[in-house]
Design a protein around this motif. Structure first.
Motif, PDB file in Angstrom:
ATOM      1  N   ALA A  15       0.833  -1.205   0.000  1.00 11.08           N
ATOM      2  CA  ALA A  15       0.000   0.000   0.000  1.00 11.08           C
ATOM      3  C   ALA A  15       0.871   1.260   0.000  1.00 11.08           C
ATOM      4  N   PRO A  16       0.409   2.331  -0.656  1.00  8.66           N
ATOM      5  CA  PRO A  16       1.167   3.590  -0.664  1.00  8.66           C
ATOM      6  C   PRO A  16       1.486   4.078   0.756  1.00  8.66           C
ATOM      7  N   PHE A  17       0.555   3.930   1.687  1.00  9.00           N
ATOM      8  CA  PHE A  17       0.809   4.319   3.080  1.00  9.00           C
ATOM      9  C   PHE A  17       2.053   3.623   3.612  1.00  9.00           C
ATOM     10  N   GLU A  18       2.149   2.314   3.404  1.00  4.91           N
ATOM     11  CA  GLU A  18       3.277   1.547   3.924  1.00  4.91           C
ATOM     12  C   GLU A  18       4.568   1.888   3.199  1.00  4.91           C
ATOM     13  N   GLN A  19       4.490   2.117   1.896  1.00  9.45           N
ATOM     14  CA  GLN A  19       5.686   2.516   1.147  1.00  9.45           C
ATOM     15  C   GLN A  19       6.232   3.835   1.681  1.00  9.45           C
ATOM     16  N   LEU A  20       5.344   4.806   1.884  1.00 10.11           N
ATOM     17  CA  LEU A  20       5.747   6.118   2.385  1.00 10.11           C
ATOM     18  C   LEU A  20       6.303   6.022   3.792  1.00 10.11           C
ATOM     19  N   ARG A  21       5.604   5.274   4.662  1.00 11.27           N
ATOM     20  CA  ARG A  21       6.048   5.110   6.049  1.00 11.27           C
ATOM     21  C   ARG A  21       7.440   4.488   6.095  1.00 11.27           C
ATOM     22  N   ALA A  22       7.639   3.423   5.338  1.00 14.90           N
ATOM     23  CA  ALA A  22       8.922   2.715   5.357  1.00 14.90           C
ATOM     24  C   ALA A  22      10.057   3.588   4.817  1.00 14.90           C
ATOM     25  N   GLN A  23       9.805   4.318   3.737  1.00 16.52           N
ATOM     26  CA  GLN A  23      10.861   5.139   3.141  1.00 16.52           C
ATOM     27  C   GLN A  23      11.274   6.295   4.053  1.00 16.52           C
ATOM     28  N   ILE A  24      10.300   6.966   4.665  1.00 13.82           N
ATOM     29  CA  ILE A  24      10.650   8.063   5.573  1.00 13.82           C
ATOM     30  C   ILE A  24      11.375   7.516   6.796  1.00 13.82           C
ATOM     31  N   ARG A  43      -0.416  18.286   3.024  1.00  7.75           N
ATOM     32  CA  ARG A  43      -0.993  18.662   1.734  1.00  7.75           C
ATOM     33  C   ARG A  43       0.076  18.729   0.635  1.00  7.75           C
ATOM     34  N   ALA A  44       1.214  19.351   0.956  1.00  3.31           N
ATOM     35  CA  ALA A  44       2.282  19.497  -0.042  1.00  3.31           C
ATOM     36  C   ALA A  44       2.847  18.147  -0.459  1.00  3.31           C
ATOM     37  N   LEU A  45       3.097  17.265   0.510  1.00  2.00           N
ATOM     38  CA  LEU A  45       3.655  15.956   0.177  1.00  2.00           C
ATOM     39  C   LEU A  45       2.636  15.122  -0.600  1.00  2.00           C
ATOM     40  N   ALA A  46       1.367  15.201  -0.206  1.00  2.78           N
ATOM     41  CA  ALA A  46       0.325  14.469  -0.923  1.00  2.78           C
ATOM     42  C   ALA A  46       0.269  14.916  -2.380  1.00  2.78           C
ATOM     43  N   LEU A  51      -0.825  11.475  -3.915  1.00  4.14           N
ATOM     44  CA  LEU A  51      -1.555  10.669  -2.933  1.00  4.14           C
ATOM     45  C   LEU A  51      -2.657  11.496  -2.295  1.00  4.14           C
ATOM     46  N   ALA A  52      -3.577  10.819  -1.646  1.00  3.39           N
ATOM     47  CA  ALA A  52      -4.608  11.510  -0.879  1.00  3.39           C
ATOM     48  C   ALA A  52      -3.973  12.100   0.376  1.00  3.39           C
ATOM     49  N   ALA A  53      -4.428  13.270   0.771  1.00  3.17           N
ATOM     50  CA  ALA A  53      -3.906  13.910   1.984  1.00  3.17           C
ATOM     51  C   ALA A  53      -4.104  13.004   3.201  1.00  3.17           C
ATOM     52  N   ASN A  54      -5.189  12.269   3.243  1.00  4.69           N
ATOM     53  CA  ASN A  54      -5.443  11.359   4.374  1.00  4.69           C
ATOM     54  C   ASN A  54      -4.379  10.263   4.461  1.00  4.69           C
ATOM     55  N   THR A  55      -3.861   9.818   3.317  1.00  7.79           N
ATOM     56  CA  THR A  55      -2.808   8.794   3.307  1.00  7.79           C
ATOM     57  C   THR A  55      -1.536   9.346   3.949  1.00  7.79           C
ATOM     58  N   VAL A  56      -1.163  10.566   3.586  1.00  9.21           N
ATOM     59  CA  VAL A  56       0.038  11.186   4.153  1.00  9.21           C
ATOM     60  C   VAL A  56      -0.176  11.480   5.632  1.00  9.21           C
ATOM     61  N   ALA A  57      -1.354  11.969   6.002  1.00 12.51           N
ATOM     62  CA  ALA A  57      -1.648  12.251   7.411  1.00 12.51           C
ATOM     63  C   ALA A  57      -1.567  10.972   8.247  1.00 12.51           C
ATOM     64  N   LYS A  58      -2.092   9.887   7.725  1.00 12.43           N
ATOM     65  CA  LYS A  58      -2.033   8.596   8.428  1.00 12.43           C
ATOM     66  C   LYS A  58      -0.583   8.152   8.592  1.00 12.43           C
ATOM     67  N   THR A  59       0.218   8.364   7.551  1.00  7.19           N
ATOM     68  CA  THR A  59       1.641   8.021   7.603  1.00  7.19           C
ATOM     69  C   THR A  59       2.351   8.837   8.673  1.00  7.19           C
TER      70      THR A  59
END
Length: 125
Positions: A15-24, A43-46, A51-59
């Motif tokens: 999932a994009p959430f997990e990819q983002l979380r792992a990379q950061i 918002r800027a990273l999304a 990606l959806a802003a909610n995905t980045v916020a969750k990350t």
């Protein structure tokens, strides 16, 4: 210069959430993202990653729960220090100084010289 490098692979089952979380997390723990580095807004990273802003916020919430990043209210979200409170505070102060010197247009070599002189004066060497 932006040390944050994230690539979201839409063709992977992760999932994009997990990819983002792992990379950061990996970049923060390896030092690629220095302690005190200010992350982009949700918002800027999304927008940048498509990606959806909610995905980045969750990350960001997950990374904060793991102690990888810290949110300082309206000041933003920053890479957290892995060490004790003194180490963390020192890293934040150093990042604040570096950002201020850059805004003032001070060349890196001159900013570094100023730090060395201040340390010599403070530590009596």
């Amino acid at each position: 210069m932006n040390p944050l490098k994230v690539v979201i692979d839409q063709d992977t089952p992760t999932a994009p959430f997990e990819q983002l979380r792992a990379q950061i997390a990996d970049q923060a723990r390896s030092g690629t993202l220095p302690t005190g580095y200010r992350l982009p807004t949700v918002r800027a990273l999304a927008e940048t990653l498509g990606l959806a802003a909610n995905t980045v916020a969750k990350t960001y919430r997950a990374l904060e729960a793991d102690g990888v990043i810290e949110t300082r209210g309206r000041n933003g979200t920053f890479v957290a220090a892995a060490g004790d409170a003194a180490t963390r505070e020192t890293a934040v102060a150093a990042m604040t100084y570096a950002e201020r010197a850059l805004r003032l247009g001070v060349p890196e070599s001159q900013a570094l010289t100023a730090v060395r002189e201040a340390l010599r004066a403070t530590y009596g060497r």
